[in-house]
Design an enzyme around this catalytic site. Structure first.
Site, mmCIF file in Angstrom:
data_model
loop_
_atom_site.group_PDB
_atom_site.id
_atom_site.type_symbol
_atom_site.label_atom_id
_atom_site.label_comp_id
_atom_site.label_asym_id
_atom_site.label_seq_id
_atom_site.Cartn_x
_atom_site.Cartn_y
_atom_site.Cartn_z
ATOM 1 N N ARG A 1 -4.552 -3.067 11.399
ATOM 2 C CA ARG A 1 -3.635 -3.609 12.418
ATOM 3 C C ARG A 1 -2.568 -2.575 12.739
ATOM 4 O O ARG A 1 -2.441 -1.575 12.038
ATOM 5 C CB ARG A 1 -2.942 -4.860 11.855
ATOM 6 C CG ARG A 1 -2.164 -4.521 10.585
ATOM 7 C CD ARG A 1 -1.249 -5.609 10.088
ATOM 8 N NE ARG A 1 -0.387 -5.102 9.031
ATOM 9 C CZ ARG A 1 -0.708 -5.004 7.754
ATOM 10 N NH1 ARG A 1 -1.892 -5.400 7.336
ATOM 11 N NH2 ARG A 1 0.146 -4.515 6.868
ATOM 12 N N TYR B 1 -3.274 2.169 -13.987
ATOM 13 C CA TYR B 1 -1.953 1.952 -13.413
ATOM 14 C C TYR B 1 -1.230 3.282 -13.253
ATOM 15 O O TYR B 1 -1.062 4.037 -14.212
ATOM 16 C CB TYR B 1 -1.133 1.004 -14.285
ATOM 17 C CG TYR B 1 0.272 0.785 -13.749
ATOM 18 C CD1 TYR B 1 0.460 0.187 -12.506
ATOM 19 C CD2 TYR B 1 1.386 1.168 -14.486
ATOM 20 C CE1 TYR B 1 1.728 -0.009 -12.007
ATOM 21 C CE2 TYR B 1 2.668 0.967 -13.990
ATOM 22 C CZ TYR B 1 2.836 0.373 -12.744
ATOM 23 O OH TYR B 1 4.094 0.178 -12.254
ATOM 24 N N ILE B 2 -0.828 3.564 -12.029
ATOM 25 C CA ILE B 2 -0.062 4.784 -11.756
ATOM 26 C C ILE B 2 1.408 4.417 -11.749
ATOM 27 O O ILE B 2 1.848 3.583 -10.962
ATOM 28 C CB ILE B 2 -0.496 5.416 -10.413
ATOM 29 C CG1 ILE B 2 -1.960 5.845 -10.539
ATOM 30 C CG2 ILE B 2 0.388 6.593 -10.053
ATOM 31 C CD1 ILE B 2 -2.619 6.132 -9.235
ATOM 32 N N GLY C 1 1.524 -7.915 -3.236
ATOM 33 C CA GLY C 1 1.817 -8.078 -4.660
ATOM 34 C C GLY C 1 1.252 -9.347 -5.280
ATOM 35 O O GLY C 1 1.330 -9.540 -6.489
HETATM 36 C C1 MV4 Z 1 -0.803 0.164 -7.649
HETATM 37 C C2 MV4 Z 1 0.302 0.668 -8.351
HETATM 38 C C3 MV4 Z 1 0.057 1.511 -9.398
HETATM 39 N N1 MV4 Z 1 -1.200 1.822 -9.747
HETATM 40 N N2 MV4 Z 1 -2.053 0.495 -8.025
HETATM 41 C C4 MV4 Z 1 1.681 -2.689 -4.688
HETATM 42 C C5 MV4 Z 1 1.203 -3.483 -3.504
HETATM 43 C C6 MV4 Z 1 -0.225 -3.134 -3.294
HETATM 44 N N3 MV4 Z 1 -0.413 -2.690 -1.963
HETATM 45 C C7 MV4 Z 1 -0.528 -2.061 -4.283
HETATM 46 N N4 MV4 Z 1 0.615 -1.884 -5.141
HETATM 47 C C8 MV4 Z 1 0.578 -1.047 -6.193
HETATM 48 N N5 MV4 Z 1 -0.655 -0.674 -6.608
HETATM 49 C C9 MV4 Z 1 -2.220 1.311 -9.056
HETATM 50 N N6 MV4 Z 1 -3.463 1.621 -9.414
HETATM 51 C C10 MV4 Z 1 1.579 0.274 -7.941
HETATM 52 C C11 MV4 Z 1 1.731 -0.587 -6.879
HETATM 53 C C12 MV4 Z 1 3.079 -0.987 -6.601
HETATM 54 C C13 MV4 Z 1 3.724 -1.948 -7.424
HETATM 55 C C14 MV4 Z 1 3.077 -2.585 -8.476
HETATM 56 C C15 MV4 Z 1 3.727 -3.514 -9.260
HETATM 57 C C16 MV4 Z 1 5.058 -3.852 -8.999
HETATM 58 C C17 MV4 Z 1 5.726 -3.237 -7.962
HETATM 59 C C18 MV4 Z 1 5.067 -2.292 -7.143
HETATM 60 C C19 MV4 Z 1 5.744 -1.677 -6.105
HETATM 61 C C20 MV4 Z 1 5.097 -0.770 -5.326
HETATM 62 C C21 MV4 Z 1 3.766 -0.419 -5.575
#
Ligand code: MV4
Length: 446
Positions: free
Chosen positions: A292, A202-203, A165
């Protein structure tokens, strides 16, 4: 096969790796910091060697000390576990120089997947579905905004070196783009010394679905089904399960083939994970690859019957994967609850201390991966995760009942843990429905 493996880690994963080595009759070397003198991994290993002070930079992250420890003890391989040096390509190179086998993929693969923007490009080239977004790395907010405006909002700005994050901002309104891009970029610069960014559509409230893969040095790559890791708080996973309650056999096969395609694109060797986001219409998009073994690997082991750590060691030793894709069957259902030394009533504040009493649950299909024992003093220098309860049942319903029984039976005296919070989740209707997404815990706590 290796004669002796040094485990460059601590805690439950070090214990897990030592056990796999013992099963393969391989000698083990534990490394430990000064505050880990009484840690379980040092007791279980055949040899132990102190590598410095509590601060990870001066011990578990000090590549030279770890390679020296391997040379002194004549270990022929190093297992890095997760965290610490597990995704350091420099460490892989250093091991190579001293003729020590790193149990994991090659340094170029780690680098190419560690850079998330580069990984995106590699996957686009390989025809793997990625989230719509930028193709080239972005350094200037103006360039990012052109792409975002064209795609439409909301978008998410991400740091190429990001993870957990950090260096990530959701932009709902075009007027906020420059401000939020700049915040994310500054954060990335401070955390990773890298200002390379990328932009994605953004999903909203996706499910986090990841696929376990194994590849050997002969180009064979298999997948071991998916894990649903949607239950997370502040980018820390809390509950993981396999199979995902919302994925059917046909979708699993499609997703597995997509993951194999992704792994083949980088000639992947050893254990790895392909992470996907799944939107509300069940569309999958590649987001990252983890090079990993992961915390949640046991749920895959429980449903497939495959020991992933043993497979990692055998692959690194040059053995062929002995399994065919058609031999891999996902049987029953497995759930993992992470047990953390933290206080849910005080914003999940970490609470290390002395474990004055310990009773661990057991029974049919109940597995405990931990390094704690009665009388153990948890050092405050490391992660608050102190163990994992993993259950296996014939179906999800039975697995949930087993998890409730196990959590109820668990007694950890002297410290606060999240065990009761985990128990409450096992009764939560959204969790029980299997439809909980990555926004679930935040909503629950708000
Ligand atoms: C995203 C997303 C929505 N749309 N990408 C979170 C950690 C990283 N591995 C990728 N993450 C996300 N990527 C797109 N295109 C939502 C997340 C996401 C998240 C984002 C903001 C705040 C909390 C979150 C919790 C889980 C996943």
């Amino acid at each position: 096969m290796f004669k002796k493996i040094l485990i460059a880690n601590r805690g439950e994963i070090a214990v897990r790796i030592i056990r796999a080595c013992k099963n393969l009759r391989i000698k083990t070397v534990a490394v430990y910091s000064e505050v880990d003198k009484n840690s379980l991994h040092t007791e279980l290993a055949d040899e132990k060697i102190c590598i410095g002070p509590a601060n990870p930079r001066e011990s578990y992250l000090d590549m030279n000390k770890i390679v020296s420890a391997a040379l002194i003890t004549k270990a022929d391989a190093i297992h890095p576990g997760f965290g610490f040096l597990s995704e350091s390509s420099n460490f892989v190179e250093l091991c190579k120089k001293d003729n020590i086998r790193f149990i994991g993929p090659d340094s170029e693969v780690i680098d190419s997947m560690g850079n998330k923007s580069k990984a995106r490009n590699t996957m686009i080239e390989a025809n793997v579905a990625v989230v719509p977004g930028s193709k080239e790395p972005i350094y200037k907010s103006e360039v990012g905004k052109i792409i975002a405006d064209e795609m439409g909002y909301p978008v998410i700005v991400k740091a190429s070196s990001g993870g957990g994050g950090k260096g990530m901002r959701i932009v709902e309104d075009e007027r906020d783009f420059h401000k939020l891009f700049s915040l994310a970029q500054t954060e990335s610069m401070n955390a990773f010394n890298d200002d390379t960014m990328y932009v994605e559509k953004y999903i909203k409230n996706p499910k986090h679905i990841e696929v376990q893969i194994l590849g050997d040095s002969y180009g064979n790559i298999i997948h071991l089904g998916e894990r649903d890791c949607s239950i997370q708080r502040n980018h820390q996973k809390m509950i993981e399960e396999s199979p995902s309650p919302v994925i059917d056999e046909m979708t699993r096969e499609k997703l597995g083939q997509e993951a194999i395609k992704a792994a083949k694109a980088v000639n992947y060797e050893n254990a790895g994970t392909i992470e996907f986001l799944m939107d509300k219409d069940f569309n999958f998009y590649f987001i990252e690859m983890n090079t990993r073994i992961q915390v949640e690997h046991p749920v895959t082991e429980m449903v497939t019957g495959i020991d992933l750590i043993k497979e990692q060691i055998k692959i690194a030793a040059g053995e062929k994967i002995s399994l065919n894709q058609k031999d891999i069957k996902v049987k029953g259902h497995s759930i993992e609850c992470r047990i953390n030394a933290e206080n849910p009533a005080n914003n999940f504040l970490p609470c290390p201390g002395e474990i004055t009493y310990l009773h661990l649950p057991g029974g049919n299909g109940v597995r405990i991966d931990t390094a704690i024992y009665s009388g153990y003093k948890l050092p405050m220098n490391y992660d608050s995760m102190i163990g994992k309860i993993i259950v296996h049942g014939v179906d999800r319903k039975e697995a949930i009942e087993k998890m409730k029984t196990a959590l109820d039976e668990l007694v950890i005296g002297g410290i606060e843990t999240n065990a009761n919070f985990q128990y409450s989740l096992m009764n939560n209707l959204t969790y029980l429905s299997g439809k909980a997404n990555t926004g679930f815990i935040e909503e629950l706590l708000s």
